[in-house]
Design an enzyme around this catalytic site. Structure first.
Site, mmCIF file in Angstrom:
data_model
loop_
_atom_site.group_PDB
_atom_site.id
_atom_site.type_symbol
_atom_site.label_atom_id
_atom_site.label_comp_id
_atom_site.label_asym_id
_atom_site.label_seq_id
_atom_site.Cartn_x
_atom_site.Cartn_y
_atom_site.Cartn_z
ATOM 1 C CB SER A 1 -0.944 -0.002 1.205
ATOM 2 O OG SER A 1 -0.210 -0.077 2.415
ATOM 3 N NE ARG A 2 2.601 2.873 5.387
ATOM 4 C CZ ARG A 2 1.736 2.174 6.116
ATOM 5 N NH1 ARG A 2 0.488 2.035 5.688
ATOM 6 N NH2 ARG A 2 2.100 1.628 7.269
ATOM 7 N N GLY B 1 -0.519 0.796 -17.603
ATOM 8 C CA GLY B 1 -0.603 -0.374 -18.473
ATOM 9 C C GLY B 1 -0.282 -1.690 -17.775
ATOM 10 C CE1 TYR C 1 11.424 -3.898 11.201
ATOM 11 C CE2 TYR C 1 13.803 -3.564 11.418
ATOM 12 C CZ TYR C 1 12.637 -3.517 10.659
ATOM 13 O OH TYR C 1 12.714 -3.087 9.353
ATOM 14 C CB ALA D 1 14.168 -11.389 17.262
ATOM 15 C CB ALA D 2 11.013 -10.212 13.142
ATOM 16 C CE LYS D 3 12.192 -6.531 8.769
ATOM 17 N NZ LYS D 3 11.305 -6.769 7.612
ATOM 18 C CB ILE E 1 14.620 2.830 2.241
ATOM 19 C CG1 ILE E 1 15.603 1.647 2.197
ATOM 20 C CG2 ILE E 1 14.092 3.182 0.856
ATOM 21 C CD1 ILE E 1 16.855 1.852 1.393
HETATM 22 P P1 NDP Z 1 5.808 1.141 5.773
HETATM 23 O O1 NDP Z 1 5.483 1.281 7.212
HETATM 24 O O2 NDP Z 1 5.863 2.350 4.914
HETATM 25 O O3 NDP Z 1 4.768 0.108 5.085
HETATM 26 C C1 NDP Z 1 4.489 -1.121 5.711
HETATM 27 C C2 NDP Z 1 3.521 -1.912 4.829
HETATM 28 O O4 NDP Z 1 3.169 -3.124 5.500
HETATM 29 C C3 NDP Z 1 2.245 -1.165 4.538
HETATM 30 O O5 NDP Z 1 1.825 -1.437 3.213
HETATM 31 C C4 NDP Z 1 1.256 -1.780 5.543
HETATM 32 O O6 NDP Z 1 -0.056 -1.639 5.021
HETATM 33 C C5 NDP Z 1 1.732 -3.230 5.558
HETATM 34 N N1 NDP Z 1 1.360 -3.958 6.759
HETATM 35 C C6 NDP Z 1 1.722 -3.709 8.047
HETATM 36 N N2 NDP Z 1 1.123 -4.572 8.879
HETATM 37 C C7 NDP Z 1 0.362 -5.406 8.112
HETATM 38 C C8 NDP Z 1 -0.489 -6.506 8.396
HETATM 39 N N3 NDP Z 1 -0.732 -6.949 9.637
HETATM 40 N N4 NDP Z 1 -1.123 -7.108 7.356
HETATM 41 C C9 NDP Z 1 -0.930 -6.682 6.093
HETATM 42 N N5 NDP Z 1 -0.123 -5.650 5.761
HETATM 43 C C10 NDP Z 1 0.509 -5.024 6.768
HETATM 44 O O7 NDP Z 1 7.175 0.317 5.711
HETATM 45 P P2 NDP Z 1 8.383 0.365 4.637
HETATM 46 O O8 NDP Z 1 7.846 0.441 3.259
HETATM 47 O O9 NDP Z 1 9.374 1.329 5.098
HETATM 48 O O10 NDP Z 1 9.030 -1.080 4.908
HETATM 49 C C11 NDP Z 1 8.690 -2.209 4.137
HETATM 50 C C12 NDP Z 1 9.552 -3.372 4.602
HETATM 51 O O11 NDP Z 1 10.929 -3.013 4.509
HETATM 52 C C13 NDP Z 1 9.327 -3.774 6.054
HETATM 53 O O12 NDP Z 1 9.413 -5.173 6.183
HETATM 54 C C14 NDP Z 1 10.483 -3.110 6.785
HETATM 55 O O13 NDP Z 1 10.808 -3.784 7.964
HETATM 56 C C15 NDP Z 1 11.583 -3.219 5.749
HETATM 57 N N6 NDP Z 1 12.646 -2.241 5.909
HETATM 58 C C16 NDP Z 1 12.409 -0.894 5.714
HETATM 59 C C17 NDP Z 1 13.452 0.012 5.881
HETATM 60 C C18 NDP Z 1 13.286 1.469 5.656
HETATM 61 O O14 NDP Z 1 14.270 2.195 5.826
HETATM 62 N N7 NDP Z 1 12.118 1.956 5.287
HETATM 63 C C19 NDP Z 1 14.785 -0.432 6.279
HETATM 64 C C20 NDP Z 1 14.912 -1.858 6.458
HETATM 65 C C21 NDP Z 1 13.867 -2.709 6.267
HETATM 66 P P3 NDP Z 1 -1.383 -1.481 5.969
HETATM 67 O O15 NDP Z 1 -0.985 -0.559 7.087
HETATM 68 O O16 NDP Z 1 -2.435 -0.969 5.065
HETATM 69 O O17 NDP Z 1 -1.666 -2.865 6.436
#
Ligand code: NDP
Length: 252
Positions: free
Chosen positions: A20-21, A59, A160, A162-164, A193
């Site tokens: 979603s984002r 597209g 976090y 531990a999960a990763k 990021i």
């Molecule tokens: P965001 O917080 O921007 O987005 C998280 C996404 O996960 C959203 O689309 C959210 O959608 C979805 N989500 C969260 N909980 C649930 C759930 N229970 N069920 C379904 N969807 C869920 O995170 P980022 O884009 O920054 O991060 C994406 C991934 O990258 C993550 O795994 C994060 O740990 C990892 N990451 C990010 C970093 C960064 O710097 N941004 C660095 C290192 C790792 P909704 O809320 O609608 O459910």
């Protein structure tokens, strides 16, 4: 309900969680641009529909499947629905993730469990469910979005990290189990990021972290999407069990 792809030009069927984002949106957009039919998953139906509208207007071929990944029954129904409507699943990107930060002395059981459930358990359950359709197709790409934190740890993020770290061990194990079936499993480990997740961090902390990076800037979601696109492609057929850091040199 996931709609079936309507074009015979589709390369592969891909599912991206957390689409979603942030990173998930960029990954889904790139995979659609690569010619794949992409199933978008997140809790917010409105948000994934907005991403789907953007992809369609460029597209791309896309479907939406709102799902709370912390709900086991919903996760089971998700994979069943995709395989039923699309006939197969080729590319799985476990990207959804949450944080519930706190120092170890104060971290509650609930905050530990919530992060493990969404960031690790849901990814495990989706990999397990995807294995069969991928084995049937004798081709598959499982790409789990980890973090540099899973390699190096981080104060305030025991849950976090531990999960990763768990994702890394799980992915390497899956790669060893399923390699003979034409399925690869890899981790992309982002550093800092620019997304909503990093926006939530104190500005000073991000500034100091960026100053220490060899590349001296935050990464872009598209730079993570490029790595996923490569690992999902034929070009990465001989890569499995790998942790690809996309981190501006943080781990170097
Ligand atoms: P965001 O917080 O921007 O987005 C998280 C996404 O996960 C959203 O689309 C959210 O959608 C979805 N989500 C969260 N909980 C649930 C759930 N229970 N069920 C379904 N969807 C869920 O995170 P980022 O884009 O920054 O991060 C994406 C991934 O990258 C993550 O795994 C994060 O740990 C990892 N990451 C990010 C970093 C960064 O710097 N941004 C660095 C290192 C790792 P909704 O809320 O609608 O459910």
């Amino acid at each position: 309900m996931t709609a079936a792809p309507d074009s015979d030009q589709i390369q592969r069927i891909a599912l991206v969680t957390g689409a979603s984002r942030g990173l998930g949106k960029a990954i889904a957009t790139q995979l659609a641009a690569d010619g794949h039919h992409v199933v978008l998953v997140a809790r917010s139906a409105d948000a994934i529909e907005a991403v789907a509208a953007d992809i369609t207007s460029s597209g791309g071929s896309v479907a939406c499947h709102p799902c709370d990944l912390s709900d086991d029954a919903a996760v089971d129904a998700l994979l069943e629905g995709v395989v039923e409507s699309c006939g197969r699943l080729d590319i799985l990107v476990n990207n959804a993730g949450i944080t519930r930060d706190g120092l170890i002395l104060r971290m509650s059981d609930e905050d530990f469990d919530a992060v493990i459930t969404t960031n690790l358990r849901a990814a495990f359950r989706l990999c397990r469910a995807a294995a069969r359709p991928m084995m049937r197709g004798r081709w598959g790409r499982m790409i789990n979005i980890g973090s540099v934190v899973g390699v190096m740890g981080n104060p305030g993020q025991a849950n976090y990290a531990a999960a990763k770290a768990g994702l890394i061990g799980m992915t390497k194990s899956i790669g060893k189990e399923l390699g003979g079936k034409g399925i690869t499993a890899n981790v992309v480990a982002p550093g800092f990021i620019g997304t909503d997740m990093t926006d939530a961090l104190p500005e000073q902390l991000v500034k100091e972290a960026v100053a220490k990076l060899p590349l001296k800037r935050l990464g872009l979601p598209e730079e993570i999407a490029n790595a996923v696109s490569f690992l999902a492609s034929e070009k990465a057929a001989y890569i499995t069990g790998h942790v690809l850091a996309v981190d501006g040199g943080l781990l170097s």
